[in-house]
Scaffold this active site. Structure first.
Site, mmCIF file in Angstrom:
data_model
loop_
_atom_site.group_PDB
_atom_site.id
_atom_site.type_symbol
_atom_site.label_atom_id
_atom_site.label_comp_id
_atom_site.label_asym_id
_atom_site.label_seq_id
_atom_site.Cartn_x
_atom_site.Cartn_y
_atom_site.Cartn_z
ATOM 1 N N GLN A 1 0.845 -1.196 0.000
ATOM 2 C CA GLN A 1 0.000 0.000 0.000
ATOM 3 C C GLN A 1 0.882 1.248 0.000
ATOM 4 O O GLN A 1 1.083 1.869 1.039
ATOM 5 C CB GLN A 1 -0.901 -0.032 1.239
ATOM 6 C CG GLN A 1 -1.907 1.068 1.315
ATOM 7 C CD GLN A 1 -3.080 0.833 0.409
ATOM 8 O OE1 GLN A 1 -3.595 -0.268 0.329
ATOM 9 N NE2 GLN A 1 -3.507 1.856 -0.266
ATOM 10 N N PHE A 2 1.399 1.636 -1.172
ATOM 11 C CA PHE A 2 2.293 2.794 -1.237
ATOM 12 C C PHE A 2 1.610 4.083 -0.819
ATOM 13 O O PHE A 2 2.259 5.027 -0.377
ATOM 14 C CB PHE A 2 2.924 2.927 -2.628
ATOM 15 C CG PHE A 2 1.973 3.434 -3.688
ATOM 16 C CD1 PHE A 2 1.905 4.792 -3.967
ATOM 17 C CD2 PHE A 2 1.176 2.556 -4.403
ATOM 18 C CE1 PHE A 2 1.047 5.268 -4.942
ATOM 19 C CE2 PHE A 2 0.317 3.018 -5.374
ATOM 20 C CZ PHE A 2 0.249 4.375 -5.652
ATOM 21 N N THR A 3 0.286 4.130 -0.894
ATOM 22 C CA THR A 3 -0.427 5.361 -0.548
ATOM 23 C C THR A 3 -0.386 5.665 0.947
ATOM 24 O O THR A 3 -0.774 6.760 1.360
ATOM 25 C CB THR A 3 -1.890 5.316 -1.026
ATOM 26 O OG1 THR A 3 -2.549 4.214 -0.405
ATOM 27 C CG2 THR A 3 -1.962 5.179 -2.545
#
Length: 151
Positions: free
Chosen positions: A78-80
């Site tokens: 989950q890079f966000t």
């Protein structure tokens, strides 16, 4: 490294209409990685998650850990989680690690967690467009950041 840990009664990950992961009672873990993360960040988070007492005991008190319960787990990249929103309305993801750094750390996190809890961990697919479905149980949602040791 940052995680969002959610206690779930069920969760799944679907990619292009194909279910790639599915669990019942357990944890859904969203994992964000930065370029400065190391194996020490992984070790800290894996130990914390494995021993986090977020499941109910016989008295309905959150006093049971993932290790104690032998519950199921899904880890989703989950890079966000490292979105920078200070300026403007479009988040910047400059703090998120690029795939060449993030993918090996992601895989190391998963295998380290498997070793710690002695069970297989299901995953999404790094970088894929994933549809994550869950039923948060409680609700229980905890954010842990390895750099600040909290959030």
């Amino acid at each position: 490294m940052r995680v969002v840990v959610q206690r779930v009664s069920k969760a799944s990950v679907t990619i292009k209409q194909k279910k790639v992961a599915k669990i019942k009672e357990g944890l859904l873990i969203l994992l964000g990685i930065t370029a400065t993360d190391t194996k020490e960040d992984i070790e800290y988070l894996v130990k914390k998650i494995a021993n986090l007492r977020v499941f109910n005991d016989e008295n309905q008190v959150m006093n049971v850990s993932l290790k104690d319960l032998n519950a199921e787990v899904i880890v989703v990249s989950q890079f966000t989680l490292f979105a920078f929103t200070k300026k403007g309305n479009r988040p910047s993801y400059i703090r998120a690690a690029k795939p060449d750094v993030a993918i090996p750390l992601y895989h190391k996190f998963v295998t380290s967690l498997e070793d710690q809890i002695n069970t297989q961990v299901q995953t999404g697919v790094f970088g894929a467009d994933m549809k994550v479905a869950l039923r948060n149980d409680g609700p229980v949602t905890i954010i842990i950041d390895s750099k600040t040791k909290d959030f």
